[in-house]
Design a protein around this motif. Structure first.
Motif, mmCIF file in Angstrom:
data_model
loop_
_atom_site.group_PDB
_atom_site.id
_atom_site.type_symbol
_atom_site.label_atom_id
_atom_site.label_comp_id
_atom_site.label_asym_id
_atom_site.label_seq_id
_atom_site.Cartn_x
_atom_site.Cartn_y
_atom_site.Cartn_z
ATOM 1 N N UNK A 1 0.813 -1.212 0.000
ATOM 2 C CA UNK A 1 0.000 0.000 0.000
ATOM 3 C C UNK A 1 0.848 1.263 0.000
ATOM 4 N N UNK A 2 1.941 1.236 0.768
ATOM 5 C CA UNK A 2 2.835 2.395 0.842
ATOM 6 C C UNK A 2 3.456 2.708 -0.513
ATOM 7 N N UNK A 3 4.011 1.708 -1.179
ATOM 8 C CA UNK A 3 4.688 1.949 -2.459
ATOM 9 C C UNK A 3 3.695 2.416 -3.525
ATOM 10 N N UNK A 4 2.507 1.843 -3.517
ATOM 11 C CA UNK A 4 1.484 2.284 -4.467
ATOM 12 C C UNK A 4 1.039 3.714 -4.163
ATOM 13 N N UNK B 1 4.198 12.065 -7.773
ATOM 14 C CA UNK B 1 5.343 11.978 -8.690
ATOM 15 C C UNK B 1 6.353 13.114 -8.538
ATOM 16 N N UNK B 2 5.957 14.226 -7.940
ATOM 17 C CA UNK B 2 6.854 15.382 -7.843
ATOM 18 C C UNK B 2 7.575 15.467 -6.498
ATOM 19 N N UNK B 3 7.460 14.427 -5.696
ATOM 20 C CA UNK B 3 8.059 14.423 -4.357
ATOM 21 C C UNK B 3 9.417 13.729 -4.381
ATOM 22 N N UNK B 4 10.389 14.273 -3.651
ATOM 23 C CA UNK B 4 11.664 13.604 -3.429
ATOM 24 C C UNK B 4 11.490 12.629 -2.268
ATOM 25 N N UNK B 5 11.890 11.368 -2.482
ATOM 26 C CA UNK B 5 11.661 10.332 -1.473
ATOM 27 C C UNK B 5 12.998 9.722 -1.064
ATOM 28 N N UNK C 1 13.022 1.936 -5.785
ATOM 29 C CA UNK C 1 14.000 3.019 -5.943
ATOM 30 C C UNK C 1 14.618 2.990 -7.337
ATOM 31 N N UNK C 2 14.904 1.801 -7.859
ATOM 32 C CA UNK C 2 15.461 1.709 -9.218
ATOM 33 C C UNK C 2 14.470 2.241 -10.249
ATOM 34 N N UNK C 3 13.214 2.001 -10.022
ATOM 35 C CA UNK C 3 12.190 2.460 -10.968
ATOM 36 C C UNK C 3 12.013 3.979 -10.913
ATOM 37 N N UNK C 4 12.377 4.590 -9.792
ATOM 38 C CA UNK C 4 12.135 6.019 -9.613
ATOM 39 C C UNK C 4 13.435 6.717 -9.196
ATOM 40 N N UNK C 5 14.536 6.313 -9.788
ATOM 41 C CA UNK C 5 15.850 6.703 -9.301
ATOM 42 C C UNK C 5 16.171 8.183 -9.456
ATOM 43 N N UNK C 6 15.493 8.902 -10.310
ATOM 44 C CA UNK C 6 15.809 10.322 -10.503
ATOM 45 C C UNK C 6 15.537 11.146 -9.246
ATOM 46 N N UNK C 7 14.533 10.737 -8.459
ATOM 47 C CA UNK C 7 14.149 11.540 -7.296
ATOM 48 C C UNK C 7 14.034 10.719 -6.023
ATOM 49 N N UNK C 8 14.604 9.505 -6.023
ATOM 50 C CA UNK C 8 14.430 8.601 -4.883
ATOM 51 C C UNK C 8 15.749 7.911 -4.563
ATOM 52 N N UNK C 9 16.007 7.741 -3.268
ATOM 53 C CA UNK C 9 17.211 7.043 -2.840
ATOM 54 C C UNK C 9 16.883 6.139 -1.652
#
Length: 397
Positions: free
Chosen positions: A225-228, A234-238, A260-268
């Protein structure tokens, strides 16, 4: 000098212990010895023994105990391996008192070892409740092995006394983790960005999600639920922080790494930031999301809203800035949206927390150096007076 052995099994207890370690280290009446184990020696947790050295402490003994398994059998074997190592380490250190914090199985292992050698144990954070984790029973077990108790609230102090502990040995000192917030110099947003490896563009969400060990099915639902829910922002840094080494932690870490790999531009995903880095990230964040105790303790104290998912922290008092939610996507997303809309002007910070005033370490160290240790090695059960039960009966009626 009174020799105090402080036990730490990972970043979960090391951060809150840090002000206590510093206070013990600088007190001329006390001699600090440090026993390090658990997640401190695991790459997944950042190999944080190096961080301990950078903070100015000497690691006197280290015991490797974590097996490459997150099953209940694997965790039980890690506990047994730890006990064998702690016995030898405590024999070499030969302390006057052992100090442990919290509720993890590593702490239970060293407490059992100390009790068998009649070594007095002081326990920080007893009397708390976390219905969603097996830590609850572990915490109470450590309370029964310990003879000196430092609690975070008066409610927790009363609960420790209910467990049969002598009120004269139970002290409400507050949560020592808040001392860090009162005294530390926070990093700038620029320096924190360099530390996590991505530009922290507002809004920033810090996510820490651990297995709910008493509710494995709910734990899995909560992560899904959290990841979904995060995909709705989409505009948040995580920034994800690493998961504790517990039952089913490997699968949780794997799912987070894939996200994180799927959203690597703004997520670590960062395994460890050190206390200054982590608290600075919390302070910069627009919200803290997950099921970690840091969302209950530290986040409100730095003035950041918390979204607390599921049952893992059930039983702990909350500040007004904590938003509780269930484990499905829609409920988590709604809670995150509500947290991001909260104005920081409405969050008073340290003054709003139920866990003390940020001076716990000084109180703990004063007691450690003045308490009479001789009676502590031979515990007796403390029976509450009949008037207590009479009062409780009248309250129920």
């Amino acid at each position: 000098m009174r020799r105090i052995c402080v036990f730490t099994g990972g970043r979960a207890d090391y951060g809150p212990l840090l002000p206590v370690l510093r206070a013990v280290q600088k007190d001329v009446a006390l001699e600090l010895r440090l026993l390090v184990t658990g997640g401190h020696l695991v790459g997944q947790q950042g190999m944080t023994t190096e961080r301990i050295s950078l903070d100015g402490f000497r690691v006197d003994e280290q015991v490797e105990n974590v097996l490459a398994s997150d099953t209940p059998v694997g965790v039980a074997k890690s506990l047994a391996l730890g006990i064998a190592g702690y016995a030898e380490a405590l024999n070499r250190i030969d302390p006057d008192l052992l100090l442990v914090l919290g509720d993890r199985y590593e702490a239970l292992g060293v407490a059992i070892t100390a009790a068998l050698r009649l070594l007095p144990i002081a326990h920080i954070s007893g009397g708390e409740l976390t219905y969603g984790a097996t830590d609850d029973s572990v915490r109470h077990a450590i309370t029964k092995l310990a003879a000196l108790h430092f609690t975070s609230t008066e409610e927790f102090r009363s609960r420790v006394i209910q467990l049969g502990e002598d009120p004269e040995r139970v002290f409400n000192v507050g949560a020592p983790g808040l001392d860090n917030i009162r005294t530390m110099a926070f990093l700038s947003q620029h320096d924190t960005s360099k530390l996590v490896g991505v530009t922290l563009k507002t809004p920033v969400i810090t996510v820490t999600y651990h297995p709910a060990t008493a509710d494995p099915q709910g734990s899995g639902r909560g992560l899904r639920g959290l990841l979904a829910a995060l995909d709705r922002f989409p505009d948040v840094t995580i920034i994800f922080t690493g998961t504790n080494i517990d039952q089913h932690s490997l699968s949780i870490t794997k799912d987070i790494e894939e996200y994180v790999r799927r959203r690597e531009a703004s997520t670590r995903l960062v395994s460890s930031l050190g206390q200054a880095g982590y608290l600075s990230l919390l302070k910069i964040s627009s919200a803290v999301v997950g099921n970690s105790s840091s969302g209950i303790y530290e986040a409100p104290a730095v003035g950041t809203p918390t979204v607390n998912i599921g049952s893992r922290q059930d039983g702990r008092p909350r500040a007004k800035s904590v938003i509780d939610c269930g484990e499905d996507e829609a409920e988590i997303a709604a809670a995150i949206d509500a947290a991001l809309r909260i104005s920081r002007d409405d969050l008073p910070g340290l003054s709003d927390t139920p866990y003390g005033d940020g001076y716990a370490a000084d109180r703990i160290v004063h007691i450690l150096k003045t308490v009479n240790l001789k009676p502590l090695s031979c515990k007796k059960f403390f029976d509450l007076p009949d008037s207590y039960f009479y009062m409780c009966s009248n309250q129920r009626n």
